[in-house]
Design a protein around this motif. Structure first.
Motif, PDB file in Angstrom:
ATOM      1  N   TYR A   1       4.022  16.666   8.644  1.00  0.00           N
ATOM      2  CA  TYR A   1       2.960  16.643   7.880  1.00  0.00           C
ATOM      3  C   TYR A   1       1.493  16.823   8.565  1.00  0.00           C
ATOM      4  N   THR A   2       0.695  17.657   8.164  1.00  0.00           N
ATOM      5  CA  THR A   2      -0.628  17.826   8.865  1.00  0.00           C
ATOM      6  C   THR A   2      -1.469  16.817   8.225  1.00  0.00           C
TER       7      THR A   2
ATOM      8  N   ARG B   1      18.695  -0.671   7.590  1.00  0.00           N
ATOM      9  CA  ARG B   1      18.958   0.646   8.080  1.00  0.00           C
ATOM     10  C   ARG B   1      17.825   1.652   7.618  1.00  0.00           C
ATOM     11  N   LEU B   2      17.439   2.461   8.450  1.00  0.00           N
ATOM     12  CA  LEU B   2      16.320   3.398   8.108  1.00  0.00           C
ATOM     13  C   LEU B   2      16.545   4.735   7.320  1.00  0.00           C
ATOM     14  N   ASP B   3      15.987   4.908   6.587  1.00  0.00           N
ATOM     15  CA  ASP B   3      16.205   6.067   5.883  1.00  0.00           C
ATOM     16  C   ASP B   3      15.482   7.575   6.690  1.00  0.00           C
ATOM     17  N   ALA B   4      14.495   6.932   7.167  1.00  0.00           N
ATOM     18  CA  ALA B   4      13.627   8.016   8.055  1.00  0.00           C
ATOM     19  C   ALA B   4      12.788   7.546   8.809  1.00  0.00           C
ATOM     20  N   VAL B   5      12.308   8.355  10.001  1.00  0.00           N
ATOM     21  CA  VAL B   5      11.587   7.905  10.910  1.00  0.00           C
ATOM     22  C   VAL B   5      10.418   9.098  11.122  1.00  0.00           C
ATOM     23  N   VAL B   6       9.102   8.741  11.285  1.00  0.00           N
ATOM     24  CA  VAL B   6       8.029   9.651  11.492  1.00  0.00           C
ATOM     25  C   VAL B   6       7.345   9.250  12.915  1.00  0.00           C
ATOM     26  N   LEU B   7       7.235  10.651  13.547  1.00  0.00           N
ATOM     27  CA  LEU B   7       6.759  10.499  14.907  1.00  0.00           C
ATOM     28  C   LEU B   7       5.569  11.231  15.039  1.00  0.00           C
ATOM     29  N   PRO B   8       4.407  10.802  15.725  1.00  0.00           N
ATOM     30  CA  PRO B   8       3.293  11.738  15.940  1.00  0.00           C
ATOM     31  C   PRO B   8       3.519  12.965  16.934  1.00  0.00           C
ATOM     32  N   VAL B   9       3.017  14.056  16.763  1.00  0.00           N
ATOM     33  CA  VAL B   9       3.278  15.143  17.421  1.00  0.00           C
ATOM     34  C   VAL B   9       1.980  15.836  18.151  1.00  0.00           C
TER      35      VAL B   9
ATOM     36  N   VAL C   1       0.672  -1.132   0.027  1.00  0.00           N
ATOM     37  CA  VAL C   1      -0.152  -0.039   0.151  1.00  0.00           C
ATOM     38  C   VAL C   1       0.750   1.277   0.077  1.00  0.00           C
ATOM     39  N   ALA C   2       1.817   1.118   0.904  1.00  0.00           N
ATOM     40  CA  ALA C   2       2.899   2.466   1.030  1.00  0.00           C
ATOM     41  C   ALA C   2       3.695   2.703  -0.238  1.00  0.00           C
ATOM     42  N   GLY C   3       3.922   1.647  -0.778  1.00  0.00           N
ATOM     43  CA  GLY C   3       5.326   1.536  -1.881  1.00  0.00           C
ATOM     44  C   GLY C   3       6.449   1.888  -1.266  1.00  0.00           C
ATOM     45  N   ALA C   4       6.646   1.509  -0.055  1.00  0.00           N
ATOM     46  CA  ALA C   4       8.137   1.498   0.942  1.00  0.00           C
ATOM     47  C   ALA C   4       7.924   0.512   1.766  1.00  0.00           C
ATOM     48  N   ARG C   5       8.971   0.298   2.664  1.00  0.00           N
ATOM     49  CA  ARG C   5       9.118  -0.361   3.621  1.00  0.00           C
ATOM     50  C   ARG C   5       8.856   0.077   5.102  1.00  0.00           C
ATOM     51  N   LEU C   6       7.956  -0.205   5.479  1.00  0.00           N
ATOM     52  CA  LEU C   6       7.439   0.559   6.777  1.00  0.00           C
ATOM     53  C   LEU C   6       7.866  -0.376   8.036  1.00  0.00           C
TER      54      LEU C   6
ATOM     55  N   VAL D   1       1.246   6.971  10.934  1.00  0.00           N
ATOM     56  CA  VAL D   1       1.140   6.022  10.143  1.00  0.00           C
ATOM     57  C   VAL D   1       0.930   6.710   8.825  1.00  0.00           C
ATOM     58  N   ALA D   2       0.015   7.674   8.945  1.00  0.00           N
ATOM     59  CA  ALA D   2      -0.573   8.463   7.908  1.00  0.00           C
ATOM     60  C   ALA D   2       0.570   9.471   7.297  1.00  0.00           C
ATOM     61  N   GLY D   3       1.430   9.854   8.078  1.00  0.00           N
ATOM     62  CA  GLY D   3       2.407  10.567   7.788  1.00  0.00           C
ATOM     63  C   GLY D   3       3.671   9.854   7.006  1.00  0.00           C
ATOM     64  N   ALA D   4       3.848   8.609   7.421  1.00  0.00           N
ATOM     65  CA  ALA D   4       4.613   7.878   6.786  1.00  0.00           C
ATOM     66  C   ALA D   4       4.286   7.359   5.474  1.00  0.00           C
ATOM     67  N   LEU D   5       3.009   7.256   5.192  1.00  0.00           N
ATOM     68  CA  LEU D   5       2.387   6.976   3.952  1.00  0.00           C
ATOM     69  C   LEU D   5       2.488   7.946   3.014  1.00  0.00           C
ATOM     70  N   ARG D   6       2.383   9.446   3.459  1.00  0.00           N
ATOM     71  CA  ARG D   6       2.675  10.582   2.620  1.00  0.00           C
ATOM     72  C   ARG D   6       3.920  10.611   2.330  1.00  0.00           C
ATOM     73  N   LEU D   7       4.972  10.310   3.184  1.00  0.00           N
ATOM     74  CA  LEU D   7       6.337  10.821   2.844  1.00  0.00           C
ATOM     75  C   LEU D   7       6.858   9.356   1.780  1.00  0.00           C
ATOM     76  N   ALA D   8       6.067   8.171   2.008  1.00  0.00           N
ATOM     77  CA  ALA D   8       6.586   7.183   1.173  1.00  0.00           C
ATOM     78  C   ALA D   8       5.918   7.742  -0.470  1.00  0.00           C
ATOM     79  N   ALA D   9       4.550   8.231  -0.379  1.00  0.00           N
ATOM     80  CA  ALA D   9       4.223   8.475  -1.634  1.00  0.00           C
ATOM     81  C   ALA D   9       5.227   9.581  -2.307  1.00  0.00           C
ATOM     82  N   GLU D  10       5.695  10.328  -1.643  1.00  0.00           N
ATOM     83  CA  GLU D  10       6.801  11.309  -2.083  1.00  0.00           C
ATOM     84  C   GLU D  10       8.194  10.746  -2.822  1.00  0.00           C
ATOM     85  N   GLY D  11       8.251   9.394  -2.190  1.00  0.00           N
ATOM     86  CA  GLY D  11       9.488   8.925  -3.044  1.00  0.00           C
ATOM     87  C   GLY D  11      10.577   9.242  -2.205  1.00  0.00           C
TER      88      GLY D  11
END
Length: 334
Positions: free
Chosen positions: A267-268, A185-193, A46-51, A297-307
Motif C-alpha cells: 500500500y502506498t 491466529r492472524l490472517d495477515a501482517v502489515v509492515l512499514p517499508v 474504526v478499522a472494522g477488523a481486529r488489529l 497502521v494506515a496500511g492495515a486500515l486500508r486492508l481492513a476496509a477491503e474486507g
C-alpha cells in the motif's frame, strides 16, 4: 563472485529461513524487551477488523531495529572487529550505536543532514560518532565508504546484512507467538517499508503459515512499489515525507529477493493518511508512535476496509518521534 552468485549464496544461508528467524528469536531472548501486543476496541471499530499492534515503539532504542543490531554486532565482535560503521535515516543507527556500546566497540553512524534531532541525540548519548551527509542514500553510502576505508571498520548494512534481516524478522515471530498464546491466529501482517528489512524478515517468519504479508510505504517514496513494477530495486525520486524512517529511495537487493515473491501486496500511503493513523493510535491505543509506524497502521486500515482480513497484525515499528511534530499533526493534520 558475481552479484547473482552472491545473492544465491546469501539466500541459501540457513539464517534466512523460517527456522533461522526463530533461532535468532531464541538467541536474543532476554536482551530485547518482550514488547506487548496492544489491542484497542475503539481502533477495531474504526478499522472494522481486529488489529494486533506489536508495540516495538516500546523496544530498547525505541524501535525493532535493536533486534538485528544485537545479532550483527555480536557476530563482528566475535570475529575481532575494530569498529563498526552504518548508514541510516535514524533508528538503525541508534540500534547499532547501543549494541556497539555494550561491547565497547567504536561506532560511526552516517545520517542525512535533516535527520530528526531526537535520533541524532540518542546516537551520541550511546557514545557513537555521528556524521551527516546529504539527503539521499547514495550520499550516505559515499561517506560510509570513506570511513570504512580510512579506519578499517566493518559495515552493518541495514538491508543487506543477514543478521539484521533475520533479527528484524524476530519482531514478527514474537507477534505470531503472542497472538497464538491468546488463542487466536492472524490472517495477515502489515509492515512499514523503507529499505525492506522488516518486510523481508516478516516473509521469513511467516513462511508456510498461510499468513498474508503486506508492505506499507509513503506515497512520497514508493521504493517497493517501483521495484515490484521494474522487476528489481530502482532509485525513485523521493518527495518529502513526515515518515522520516521510511525515506530510503531504493529498497535493498536482499530484502527484495526475499520478499518479492512472498509479499501479497503493498500500500502506498498519502501523508494525510499517515497523520490520521498516528492520531488514531495515540487517541485509541494510547501509543505514541513515529509516522513510519503509523504508515503500517494506515496500511492495515486500508486492508481492513477491503474486507480481506479479519485479524491483522501490525508492526508498530518505532517511537522515536519529535514532540513538535506530534503536536503539529494533532493540531493540524497533514
Amino acid at each position: 563472485m558475481s552479484i547473482a552468485a552472491h545473492l544465491v549464496a546469501v539466500v541459501d544461508q540457513p539464517l534466512l529461513s523460517y527456522e533461522g528467524v526463530h533461532d535468532a528469536r531464541d538467541r536474543i531472548a532476554g536482551r530485547v524487551l518482550q514488547t506487548p501486543v496492544v489491542r484497542s476496541e475503539e481502533l477495531d471499530r474504526v478499522a472494522g477488523a481486529r488489529l494486533w499492534l506489536k508495540a516495538e515503539n516500546l523496544q530498547r532504542g525505541g524501535s525493532f531495529k535493536m533486534r538485528g543490531a544485537l545479532l550483527a554486532v555480536e557476530r563482528l565482535v566475535a570475529a575481532g572487529s575494530l569498529g563498526v560503521v552504518a548508514q541510516s535515516t535514524g533508528n538503525h543507527a541508534i540500534a547499532v550505536a547501543m549494541a556497539a556500546a555494550q561491547h565497547r566497540l567504536p561506532a560511526v553512524l552516517v545520517l542525512p543532514v535533516d535527520a530528526p534531532p531526537t535520533k541524532v541525540r540518542r546516537i551520541r548519548e550511546a557514545g557513537a560518532e555521528v556524521l551527516q551527509a546529504g539527503t539521499t542514500l547514495a550520499e550516505r553510502i559515499a561517506v560510509l565508504e570513506e570511513v570504512r576505508s580510512a579506519r578499517g571498520y566493518d559495515e552493518i548494512d541495514p538491508y543487506q546484512n543477514l543478521d539484521v534481516v533475520a533479527g528484524q524478522g524476530t519482531a514478527t515471530a514474537d507477534l505470531l507467538h503472542q497472538v497464538a498464546a491468546a488463542g487466536d491466529r492472524l490472517d495477515a501482517v502489515v509492515l512499514p517499508v523503507g529499505g525492506g528489512s522488516a518486510l523481508a524478515g516478516a516473509c521469513l517468519a511467516t513462511a508456510g503459515q498461510g499468513i498474508d504479508v503486506y508492505g506499507a510505504e509513503p506515497a512520497a517514496v514508493p521504493a517497493l512499489t517501483a521495484a515490484l513494477r521494474a522487476g528489481g530495486p530502482v532509485t525513485v525520486d523521493a518527495r518529502p515525507t513526515i515518515a522520516d524512517g521510511l525515506r530510503p529511495d531504493r529498497i535493498g537487493q536482499l530484502p527484495y529477493d526475499l520478499a518479492h515473491d512472498a509479499v501479497t501486496g503493498v500500500y502506498t500511503i498519502e501523508e494525510s493518511a499517515i497523520a490520521e493513523a498516528l492520531r488514531l493510535v495515540l487517541v485509541h491505543a494510547r501509543l505514541l508512535v513515529e509516522p513510519a509506524a503509523a504508515t503500517a497502521v494506515a496500511g492495515a486500515l486500508r486492508l481492513a476496509a477491503e474486507g480481506r482480513a479479519r485479524d491483522i497484525g501490525v508492526l508498530v515499528s518505532g517511537g522515536n518521534v519529535e514532540t513538535a511534530l506530534v503536536a503539529k499533526l494533532l493540531n493540524n493534520p497533514t
